[in-house]
Design a protein around this motif. Structure first.
Motif, PDB file in Angstrom:
ATOM      1  N   PRO A 160       2.667  -8.253   9.833  1.00 47.89           N
ATOM      2  CA  PRO A 160       3.222  -9.559  10.221  1.00 47.89           C
ATOM      3  C   PRO A 160       2.149 -10.644  10.315  1.00 47.89           C
ATOM      4  O   PRO A 160       2.455 -11.840  10.245  1.00 47.89           O
ATOM      5  CB  PRO A 160       3.865  -9.289  11.589  1.00 47.89           C
ATOM      6  CG  PRO A 160       3.399  -7.957  12.021  1.00 47.89           C
ATOM      7  CD  PRO A 160       2.911  -7.204  10.824  1.00 47.89           C
ATOM      8  N   ASP A 161       0.891 -10.229  10.432  1.00 47.34           N
ATOM      9  CA  ASP A 161      -0.231 -11.173  10.447  1.00 47.34           C
ATOM     10  C   ASP A 161      -0.818 -11.352   9.037  1.00 47.34           C
ATOM     11  O   ASP A 161      -1.830 -12.029   8.863  1.00 47.34           O
ATOM     12  CB  ASP A 161      -1.334 -10.675  11.389  1.00 47.34           C
ATOM     13  CG  ASP A 161      -1.879  -9.308  10.960  1.00 47.34           C
ATOM     14  OD1 ASP A 161      -1.258  -8.661  10.069  1.00 47.34           O
ATOM     15  OD2 ASP A 161      -2.911  -8.884  11.497  1.00 47.34           O
ATOM     16  N   GLY A 162      -0.223 -10.698   8.048  1.00 51.43           N
ATOM     17  CA  GLY A 162      -0.712 -10.823   6.666  1.00 51.43           C
ATOM     18  C   GLY A 162      -1.730  -9.780   6.266  1.00 51.43           C
ATOM     19  O   GLY A 162      -2.263  -9.831   5.161  1.00 51.43           O
ATOM     20  N   HIS A 163      -2.010  -8.792   7.137  1.00 52.52           N
ATOM     21  CA  HIS A 163      -3.019  -7.786   6.761  1.00 52.52           C
ATOM     22  C   HIS A 163      -2.462  -6.814   5.726  1.00 52.52           C
ATOM     23  O   HIS A 163      -1.252  -6.602   5.632  1.00 52.52           O
ATOM     24  CB  HIS A 163      -3.557  -7.054   7.991  1.00 52.52           C
ATOM     25  CG  HIS A 163      -2.704  -5.961   8.543  1.00 52.52           C
ATOM     26  ND1 HIS A 163      -1.863  -6.131   9.624  1.00 52.52           N
ATOM     27  CD2 HIS A 163      -2.566  -4.666   8.180  1.00 52.52           C
ATOM     28  CE1 HIS A 163      -1.261  -4.992   9.893  1.00 52.52           C
ATOM     29  NE2 HIS A 163      -1.653  -4.089   9.029  1.00 52.52           N
ATOM     30  N   VAL A 164      -3.395  -6.257   4.962  1.00 51.86           N
ATOM     31  CA  VAL A 164      -3.074  -5.171   4.025  1.00 51.86           C
ATOM     32  C   VAL A 164      -4.090  -4.067   4.258  1.00 51.86           C
ATOM     33  O   VAL A 164      -5.230  -4.336   4.619  1.00 51.86           O
ATOM     34  CB  VAL A 164      -3.161  -5.591   2.531  1.00 51.86           C
ATOM     35  CG1 VAL A 164      -1.957  -6.390   2.124  1.00 51.86           C
ATOM     36  CG2 VAL A 164      -4.434  -6.320   2.240  1.00 51.86           C
ATOM     37  N   ALA A 165      -3.661  -2.816   3.991  1.00 48.11           N
ATOM     38  CA  ALA A 165      -4.477  -1.668   4.351  1.00 48.11           C
ATOM     39  C   ALA A 165      -4.971  -1.925   5.786  1.00 48.11           C
ATOM     40  O   ALA A 165      -4.178  -2.319   6.634  1.00 48.11           O
ATOM     41  CB  ALA A 165      -5.592  -1.450   3.334  1.00 48.11           C
ATOM     42  N   SER A 166      -6.273  -1.797   6.081  1.00 43.60           N
ATOM     43  CA  SER A 166      -6.750  -2.231   7.405  1.00 43.60           C
ATOM     44  C   SER A 166      -7.722  -3.386   7.236  1.00 43.60           C
ATOM     45  O   SER A 166      -8.775  -3.456   7.867  1.00 43.60           O
ATOM     46  CB  SER A 166      -7.369  -1.070   8.192  1.00 43.60           C
ATOM     47  OG  SER A 166      -6.348  -0.208   8.672  1.00 43.60           O
ATOM     48  N   LEU A 167      -7.355  -4.310   6.356  1.00 42.97           N
ATOM     49  CA  LEU A 167      -8.114  -5.543   6.124  1.00 42.97           C
ATOM     50  C   LEU A 167      -7.370  -6.657   6.857  1.00 42.97           C
ATOM     51  O   LEU A 167      -6.289  -7.086   6.436  1.00 42.97           O
ATOM     52  CB  LEU A 167      -8.203  -5.826   4.627  1.00 42.97           C
ATOM     53  CG  LEU A 167      -8.910  -4.738   3.801  1.00 42.97           C
ATOM     54  CD1 LEU A 167      -8.731  -4.994   2.309  1.00 42.97           C
ATOM     55  CD2 LEU A 167     -10.400  -4.676   4.167  1.00 42.97           C
ATOM     56  N   TYR A 168      -7.966  -7.096   7.980  1.00 45.33           N
ATOM     57  CA  TYR A 168      -7.286  -8.047   8.871  1.00 45.33           C
ATOM     58  C   TYR A 168      -7.777  -9.470   8.647  1.00 45.33           C
ATOM     59  O   TYR A 168      -8.883  -9.688   8.121  1.00 45.33           O
ATOM     60  CB  TYR A 168      -7.506  -7.617  10.330  1.00 45.33           C
ATOM     61  CG  TYR A 168      -6.782  -6.330  10.649  1.00 45.33           C
ATOM     62  CD1 TYR A 168      -5.460  -6.346  11.072  1.00 45.33           C
ATOM     63  CD2 TYR A 168      -7.409  -5.110  10.466  1.00 45.33           C
ATOM     64  CE1 TYR A 168      -4.781  -5.160  11.319  1.00 45.33           C
ATOM     65  CE2 TYR A 168      -6.739  -3.917  10.719  1.00 45.33           C
ATOM     66  CZ  TYR A 168      -5.425  -3.956  11.143  1.00 45.33           C
ATOM     67  OH  TYR A 168      -4.751  -2.786  11.373  1.00 45.33           O
ATOM     68  N   PRO A 169      -6.953 -10.468   9.030  1.00 46.47           N
ATOM     69  CA  PRO A 169      -7.302 -11.868   8.801  1.00 46.47           C
ATOM     70  C   PRO A 169      -8.681 -12.250   9.345  1.00 46.47           C
ATOM     71  O   PRO A 169      -9.047 -11.852  10.454  1.00 46.47           O
ATOM     72  CB  PRO A 169      -6.203 -12.639   9.546  1.00 46.47           C
ATOM     73  CG  PRO A 169      -5.042 -11.704   9.566  1.00 46.47           C
ATOM     74  CD  PRO A 169      -5.635 -10.322   9.669  1.00 46.47           C
ATOM     75  N   GLU A 170      -9.404 -13.000   8.517  1.00 46.16           N
ATOM     76  CA  GLU A 170     -10.681 -13.616   8.916  1.00 46.16           C
ATOM     77  C   GLU A 170     -11.743 -12.611   9.329  1.00 46.16           C
ATOM     78  O   GLU A 170     -12.677 -12.965  10.043  1.00 46.16           O
ATOM     79  CB  GLU A 170     -10.471 -14.637  10.056  1.00 46.16           C
ATOM     80  CG  GLU A 170      -9.373 -15.655   9.825  1.00 46.16           C
ATOM     81  CD  GLU A 170      -9.694 -16.655   8.716  1.00 46.16           C
ATOM     82  OE1 GLU A 170     -10.771 -16.520   8.083  1.00 46.16           O
ATOM     83  OE2 GLU A 170      -8.853 -17.542   8.470  1.00 46.16           O
ATOM     84  N   GLN A 171     -11.640 -11.380   8.893  1.00 47.03           N
ATOM     85  CA  GLN A 171     -12.638 -10.375   9.259  1.00 47.03           C
ATOM     86  C   GLN A 171     -13.696 -10.243   8.166  1.00 47.03           C
ATOM     87  O   GLN A 171     -13.405 -10.451   6.976  1.00 47.03           O
ATOM     88  CB  GLN A 171     -11.963  -9.016   9.490  1.00 47.03           C
ATOM     89  CG  GLN A 171     -11.034  -9.009  10.684  1.00 47.03           C
ATOM     90  CD  GLN A 171     -11.763  -9.417  11.952  1.00 47.03           C
ATOM     91  OE1 GLN A 171     -12.717  -8.771  12.374  1.00 47.03           O
ATOM     92  NE2 GLN A 171     -11.315 -10.522  12.551  1.00 47.03           N
ATOM     93  N   PRO A 172     -14.927  -9.867   8.543  1.00 45.03           N
ATOM     94  CA  PRO A 172     -15.994  -9.706   7.543  1.00 45.03           C
ATOM     95  C   PRO A 172     -15.682  -8.628   6.507  1.00 45.03           C
ATOM     96  O   PRO A 172     -16.264  -8.625   5.422  1.00 45.03           O
ATOM     97  CB  PRO A 172     -17.228  -9.315   8.379  1.00 45.03           C
ATOM     98  CG  PRO A 172     -16.756  -9.074   9.755  1.00 45.03           C
ATOM     99  CD  PRO A 172     -15.407  -9.676   9.923  1.00 45.03           C
ATOM    100  N   THR A 173     -14.754  -7.721   6.842  1.00 43.79           N
ATOM    101  CA  THR A 173     -14.359  -6.675   5.878  1.00 43.79           C
ATOM    102  C   THR A 173     -13.835  -7.287   4.580  1.00 43.79           C
ATOM    103  O   THR A 173     -13.896  -6.666   3.519  1.00 43.79           O
ATOM    104  CB  THR A 173     -13.263  -5.773   6.483  1.00 43.79           C
ATOM    105  OG1 THR A 173     -12.233  -6.616   7.015  1.00 43.79           O
ATOM    106  CG2 THR A 173     -13.805  -4.890   7.582  1.00 43.79           C
TER     107      THR A 173
END
Ligand code: 6PG
Length: 229
Positions: A132-145
Motif C-alpha cells: 500500500p506504500d508502493g513497495h515491491v519485494a522488500s524495497l521500501y520507499p526512499e530507502q538506500p536499497t
C-alpha cells in the motif's frame, strides 16, 4: 514491449486476478526457466490454482523476490506460504527450489542468496506484489536499497508489518527479467497502483522503478485496486 512500457490488465475482483496470475504461472512452468515467486498474502490463491492447472513443475527453477528473516516453517515466511499453497501440491516438483534462508539473518542470508544466484543472468518471470506504500519485494520507499547497483540480493529493514528484517532482490535483477508480472488486489492498493503503474519513476514508489527493461511488464490489477488508474 520494452523500456518503461507496461500493460495494465484490469479484472473484476481478487479471484479473477488470482485466476489470471495462475494461468500465467502455469504457462511459465510449462515453458521452463527461472521463476521468481513473491510473498505477502495476495498470491496464495494464485499459487493454489497454478498447482491445479499445471502439477508438473519439473522444467522450472523457483526463486524468491524477498523473504522475512524467520525460520522456513514460521507463519510469516514467504517460503512457507509458497510451500503450502504451491510446492506441496505439485505432482512433480521444480528442478530446484532456491529459497532465501531467512534464518541466517539479513546480511548473511543475502550473501548466501547472491552465491546461490551464481552465474544466472536473467529470470524468465518475476512475480511481484505491491504494498500500500508502493513497495515491491522488500524495497521500501526512499530507502538506500533502491540505489543498489552492484549486489543482486541485500538485507533490508521492514517498513510495514511484519516488522522483521528482510532479504530482498535489488532493482537490477528485477529489471533484467524477461517478464515482470505485478499482482495487485484491494482498495488499499489503489493509490500505490496509480503511482506505480501510471506515474513517473520515483523513489517514493518503488513499484514505479521496476520495469523489464528488455522484456515485458504486466500489471494484473483488480477493479478495487484500479479505481484511480
Ligand atoms: C512480503 C512481500 C511484499 C508483498 C507486498 C504485497 O514479504 O511482504 O514479498 O513485497 O508482495 O507487501 O503483499 P500483499 O499482496 O499480500 O498485500
Amino acid at each position: 514491449m520494452a523500456g518503461r512500457e507496461i500493460e495494465i490488465v484490469v479484472v473484476d475482483d481478487a479471484d479473477a486476478a488470482a485466476q489470471r496470475a495462475a494461468e500465467r504461472l502455469a504457462k511459465a512452468a510449462r515453458a521452463g526457466g527461472h521463476l521468481v515467486l513473491t510473498g505477502g498474502s495476495t498470491p496464495r490463491r494464485a499459487y493454489e490454482l497454478a498447482a491445479e492447472l499445471e502439477p508438473d513443475w519439473s522444467r522450472v527453477e523457483v526463486w524468491w523476490g524477498d523473504e522475512r528473516c524467520v525460520p522456513p516453517d514460521d507463519d510469516r515466511s514467504n517460503y512457507a506460504m509458497a510451500k503450502a499453497a504451491l510446492l506441496d501440491r505439485l505432482a512433480v516438483p521444480p528442478a530446484a527450489v532456491h529459497r532465501m534462508e531467512g534464518e541466517l539473518g539479513r546480511d548473511e542470508g543475502a550473501a548466501a542468496y547472491e552465491r546461490e544466484l551464481g552465474s544466472l543472468e536473467r529470470f524468465d518471470l518475476v512475480l511481484l506484489g505491491l504494498g500500500p506504500d508502493g513497495h515491491v519485494a522488500s524495497l521500501y520507499p526512499e530507502q538506500p536499497t533502491l540505489d543498489e547497483t552492484e549486489r543482486r540480493a541485500i538485507g533490508a529493514e521492514a517498513h510495514l508489518q511484519p516488522f522483521v528484517d528482510r532479504i530482498t532482490l535489488t532493482l537490477p535483477p528485477l529489471c533484467a527479467a524477461r517478464a515482470v508480472l505485478f499482482l495487485v488486489a484491494g482498495a488499499d492498493k489503489a493509490d500505490a497502483a496509480v503511482r506505480a503503474f501510471a506515474g513517473e519513476p520515483s523513489h517514493a514508489t518503488p513499484g514505479s522503478l521496476v520495469r523489464a527493461a528488455q522484456g515485458t511488464t504486466t500489471a494484473l490489477v483488480d477493479a478495487a485496486a484500479a479505481a484511480l488508474l
